[in-house]
Design a protein around this motif. Structure first.
Motif, mmCIF file in Angstrom:
data_model
loop_
_atom_site.group_PDB
_atom_site.id
_atom_site.type_symbol
_atom_site.label_atom_id
_atom_site.label_comp_id
_atom_site.label_asym_id
_atom_site.label_seq_id
_atom_site.Cartn_x
_atom_site.Cartn_y
_atom_site.Cartn_z
ATOM 1 N N LYS A 1 0.798 -1.228 0.000
ATOM 2 C CA LYS A 1 0.000 0.000 0.000
ATOM 3 C C LYS A 1 0.830 1.278 0.000
ATOM 4 N N ILE A 2 2.097 1.170 0.392
ATOM 5 C CA ILE A 2 2.856 2.367 0.734
ATOM 6 C C ILE A 2 3.199 3.223 -0.484
ATOM 7 N N LEU A 3 3.329 2.627 -1.672
ATOM 8 C CA LEU A 3 3.657 3.448 -2.842
ATOM 9 C C LEU A 3 2.521 4.384 -3.206
ATOM 10 N N GLN A 4 1.296 3.878 -3.169
ATOM 11 C CA GLN A 4 0.136 4.744 -3.441
ATOM 12 C C GLN A 4 0.074 5.872 -2.419
ATOM 13 N N PHE A 5 0.394 5.552 -1.173
ATOM 14 C CA PHE A 5 0.391 6.559 -0.120
ATOM 15 C C PHE A 5 1.460 7.621 -0.393
ATOM 16 N N CYS A 6 2.658 7.189 -0.763
ATOM 17 C CA CYS A 6 3.734 8.135 -1.066
ATOM 18 C C CYS A 6 3.350 9.051 -2.216
#
Length: 447
Positions: free
Chosen positions: A130-135
């Motif tokens: 999930k973290i790439l979309q968040f970044c």
């Protein structure tokens, strides 16, 4: 799948919360795996481990102007307190920088963190998913509502149902270059290695089954061991998997790879109570020749009734076999029990004491541990405790105060399935038993 890698001029700061200590600490596994993933997708990464970084604030100040956010991975228990203290200081040092919490605790009880003044965002489950979309959302100026399952915040999603997830980025080595390995070098010169994620078994007190069992390629593991032993000079490896011996064929394949590379080191790992039944004398001798010297196994209870309740899928005879055979093989052994599991009775407690006495007869060198069970969110036994009437903490502060893995029987309120009289009897039997004397330091982790 993941977004196409792109180059960013922003840095992600990952903090492992903890107390500065002179005792040996294993490397921050979650940070060096997540850090590697972020780097491979175009982000710069700074890892700060409060357990070994006495100047952690200075390190943070040096990078905060380039930081996209600061993330803390938190498990249930005392680490929550360290994470809160760190978050409070981070807020003072960089008031506008987003503070993100991830890890097992917020995955299973996210409501305890959402809306807390020191927690801006919660990432549930496996962060890499999930973290790439968040970044990208943060870099884009936080335009619109971020609607991604598992990323929670006030004004966006606030509900999450834990689900089984699978790591998708396991082949490469973790990012050791992001930490100072010398700060983790113990007197015994040991380094931990994770060769798999999750566990194929179903023990009711554990949360690790929430991760799909997945193994790293054997050549990747051998590359990592070669780096740590050959390049960095570590003499001992602790295979820190949930269950290193989960697949017999894989262990043998790893031994093939290690032998082919001529790697020499001592090693230790965890096994299940029935594991040694499946290995011949010749196979075990091969492992010993390749450096195996110590085993850890979770027994949990000497009561067949309790072993069935927690779905251990092993019996007491397996425990006795492991105790005796490990001694015959000359292997060190730690066996861990737990008192106070849901529905445990005085008779179950007595069965555990009898089992411990038998283990000592079979293997006088065995180390026996007996922590008091603590309800951990995400485990079936936690849900059972709730059904029995145990009231879970609600706030982060309450979670920090009430969950302590070093409790003694005198620290425990009556179990919710017992009357006061029944608990008083249980407590008296416990304090008069060998279990009360066997809360020893575990040489499996004492380095």
């Amino acid at each position: 799948m993941f977004d196409t890698p792109r180059k960013s001029d922003r840095k992600v700061v990952l903090i492992h919360p903890g107390m500065v200590t002179d005792d040996y600490s294993y490397v921050p596994f979650e940070s060096i795996f997540l850090g590697r993933f972020l780097e491979r997708n175009g982000y710069r990464v700074e890892i700060i481990d409060q357990r070994v970084d006495r100047d952690w604030e200075a390190r943070f100040n040096a990078v905060r102007s380039d930081a996209l956010f600061v993330g803390l991975t938190v498990i249930t228990g005392p680490q929550i307190g360290f994470a809160l203290k760190a978050s409070e200081r981070l807020r003072q040092l960089a008031p506008d920088l987003p503070i993100v919490w991830g890890g097992w605790h917020v995955t299973f009880v996210p409501e305890s963190a959402i809306g807390h003044p020191l927690v801006d965002y919660v990432i549930c489950g496996i962060g890499e998913l999930k973290i790439l979309q968040f970044c990208h959302w943060l870099e884009g100026g936080r335009k619109g509502r971020l609607d991604i399952e598992g990323i929670l915040y006030e004004g966006g999603r606030t509900d999450y149902t834990p689900q089984k997830e699978r790591y998708e980025d396991l082949p490469a080595m973790p990012a050791y270059h992001l930490i100072d390995l010398e700060k983790y070098r113990s007197p015994r010169n040991v380094c931990g290695v994770i060769t798999s994620r999750g566990c194929p078994f179903r023990c009711g007190f554990c949360t690790i089954a929430q991760i799909s069992f997945l193994t790293r390629p054997k050549d990747s593991v051998a590359d990592e061991v070669s780096y740590l032993v050959g390049d960095k000079g570590f003499e001992e490896i602790m295979f820190a998997d949930g269950l290193f011996f989960a697949q017999r064929s894989r262990v043998l394949q790893l031994m093939d790879e290690i032998e082919d590379r001529g790697l020499k080191f001592k090693w230790k790992c965890s096994i299940r109570p029935e594991t040694l039944r499946r290995w011949s004398d010749a196979e075990m001798q091969r492992l010993i020749d390749n450096g195996l010297y110590f085993l850890f196994t979770g027994v949990e209870s000497g009561s067949e009734t309790m072993l069935g309740r927690i779905q251990k899928d092993a019996d007491v005879d397996d425990v006795y076999y492991t105790a005796e055979r490990s001694g015959q093989l000359g292997l060190g052994l730690t066996m861990s029990f737990m008192s106070g599991l849901p529905h445990e009775t005085v008779d179950d407690l007595k069965a555990s004491e009898a089992a411990i006495r038998r283990i000592i007869e079979l293997n006088p060198r065995a180390v026996l541990l007996n922590p008091i069970y603590q309800p951990v969110p995400g485990a079936p036994t936690y849900d059972e405790m709730i059904r029995l009437g145990w009231k879970a903490p609600e706030t982060l502060d309450e979670w920090e105060e009430r969950i302590d893995y070093n409790l003694t029987i005198d620290d425990i309120d009556p179990f919710p399935w017992m009357s006061r009289a029944e608990f008083d009897e249980y407590k008296a039997v416990y304090k008069d038993s060998i279990l009360f004397d066997r809360r020893l330091v575990d040489v499996y982790t004492k380095q």
